[in-house]
Scaffold this active site. Structure first.
Site, mmCIF file in Angstrom:
data_model
loop_
_atom_site.group_PDB
_atom_site.id
_atom_site.type_symbol
_atom_site.label_atom_id
_atom_site.label_comp_id
_atom_site.label_asym_id
_atom_site.label_seq_id
_atom_site.Cartn_x
_atom_site.Cartn_y
_atom_site.Cartn_z
ATOM 1 N N CYS A 142 22.878 -23.681 -9.791
ATOM 2 C CA CYS A 142 22.682 -22.364 -9.172
ATOM 3 C C CYS A 142 22.319 -21.294 -10.220
ATOM 4 O O CYS A 142 21.295 -21.417 -10.863
ATOM 5 C CB CYS A 142 23.901 -21.971 -8.349
ATOM 6 S SG CYS A 142 23.508 -20.684 -7.127
ATOM 7 N N HIS A 235 24.218 -25.667 -4.448
ATOM 8 C CA HIS A 235 25.633 -25.954 -4.680
ATOM 9 C C HIS A 235 26.035 -27.245 -3.974
ATOM 10 O O HIS A 235 26.802 -27.225 -3.002
ATOM 11 C CB HIS A 235 26.493 -24.810 -4.149
ATOM 12 C CG HIS A 235 26.491 -23.586 -4.990
ATOM 13 N ND1 HIS A 235 27.201 -23.476 -6.176
ATOM 14 C CD2 HIS A 235 25.879 -22.393 -4.820
ATOM 15 C CE1 HIS A 235 27.029 -22.261 -6.690
ATOM 16 N NE2 HIS A 235 26.229 -21.595 -5.897
ATOM 17 N N GLU A 237 28.121 -29.217 -4.953
ATOM 18 C CA GLU A 237 29.559 -29.426 -5.165
ATOM 19 C C GLU A 237 30.423 -28.741 -4.115
ATOM 20 O O GLU A 237 31.632 -28.988 -4.034
ATOM 21 C CB GLU A 237 29.969 -28.924 -6.558
ATOM 22 C CG GLU A 237 30.136 -27.416 -6.708
ATOM 23 C CD GLU A 237 28.833 -26.654 -6.894
ATOM 24 O OE1 GLU A 237 28.890 -25.425 -7.098
ATOM 25 O OE2 GLU A 237 27.756 -27.283 -6.838
#
Length: 302
Positions: A142, A235, A237
């Protein structure tokens, strides 16, 4: 194989309760193996949450990986106490004393600032420059991806009219790319950002390769041609409820925030969202560790 982390790190008990394979320092000392040494430069204010999210993904690999958490020395951490940082994190100065198999640089909530106005920008640039020769492969996420593309390759970021917020489908732009081995033809990546990069800017650099892009989110995955740097604008994650938490946080602040796209069922915020990007996330991190770190880094990397 597990990731090696401190037994008293809060993420350790969380991951163990999820049956994620982690190993403590004491147990690791009994194994005759050299773990991959990966540094996580965590710039997110939700420090413990981000640690857990990324460690969860790194643990889903057959490779033993030793994680070191890294903090900026030129930044005043308002969301995390110094006692926690001093206990679990090494400083950037300590990071620069070693060589590493891999490095991950997270996002940060500073994307609307010019890079040069970020208080730790010079320190981060030093890390990125040093990593060219002392880290075998780096993964930038990001805002970290925007920072890396700007500093290392001169690719500028550009503001978007409305926050890019939600889960967006992507498609690969290359074939036989090891980083994307096992990916479906189209795959989702969560996004939460106010800036973007232009494909035309990336294409000006022959040492960069666009791996994936989205009709709605633009270029989302880029690598350097030598595989030493990977840049992802989103993102993967994120947990299932991360976008929801961001949405309600901004609503409570009175900010003009749109619903995250392609997230709440039927755009109904009373219905719980579900993750449909988790398998993609595990593949990306496992492929990075295997193909661009483990398969390439020398055994004696000191």
């Amino acid at each position: 194989m597990p990731i090696k982390i401190r037994s008293d790190l809060p993420a350790c008990s969380i991951l163990q309760n999820e049956n994620v394979f982690v190993i403590t320092e004491k147990r690791a000392q009994t194994q005759d193996i050299r773990p991959l040494k990966v540094a996580l430069v965590n710039l997110m204010p939700t420090r413990e949450t981000t640690e857990t999210q990324i460690l969860r993904l790194l643990a889903n690999s057959p490779l033993q990986t030793e994680i070191s958490l890294v903090r900026m020395e030129e930044h005043d951490y308002k969301n995390t106490g110094m006692e926690y940082l001093e206990k679990f994190y090494i400083t950037s100065s300590e990071f620069l004393k070693k060589r590493w198999d891999g490095m991950i640089v997270t996002g940060a909530p500073v994307e609307q600032l010019p890079f040069e106005q970020v208080d730790y920008w010079n320190e981060l640039c030093h890390i990125m420059d040093w990593a060219k020769e002392n880290v075998f492969s780096s993964l930038y996420l990001c805002w970290g991806a925007f920072a890396g593309l700007y500093h290392l390759h001169g690719v500028p970021k550009h503001p978007v009219d409305n926050k890019l917020f939600g889960v967006f489908m992507n498609y690969r732009t290359t074939s036989n790319e090891p980083l994307m081995r096992g990916f479906d033809d189209t795959f989702p990546i969560p996004q939460s950002r106010h800036t973007t990069i232009y494909e035309s800017d990336v294409l000006e650099h022959s040492d960069l390769v666009i791996l994936a892009k989205s009709p709605d989110a633009g270029v989302t995955l880029v690598k350097s041609s030598d595989n030493r740097n990977i840049f992802m604008t989103g993102h993967l994650e994120y947990d299932t409820d991360t976008l929801a938490n961001e949405y309600w946080r901004d609503k409570q602040k009175g900010l003009n925030i749109n619903l995250p796209r392609n997230y709440f069922p039927n755009n109904n915020t009373s219905l719980p969202p579900s993750s449909y990007w988790r398998s993609t996330a595990h593949l990306l991190f496992a492929n990075w560790l295997n193909y661009y770190v483990y398969q390439e880094t020398p055994y004696n990397f000191v």
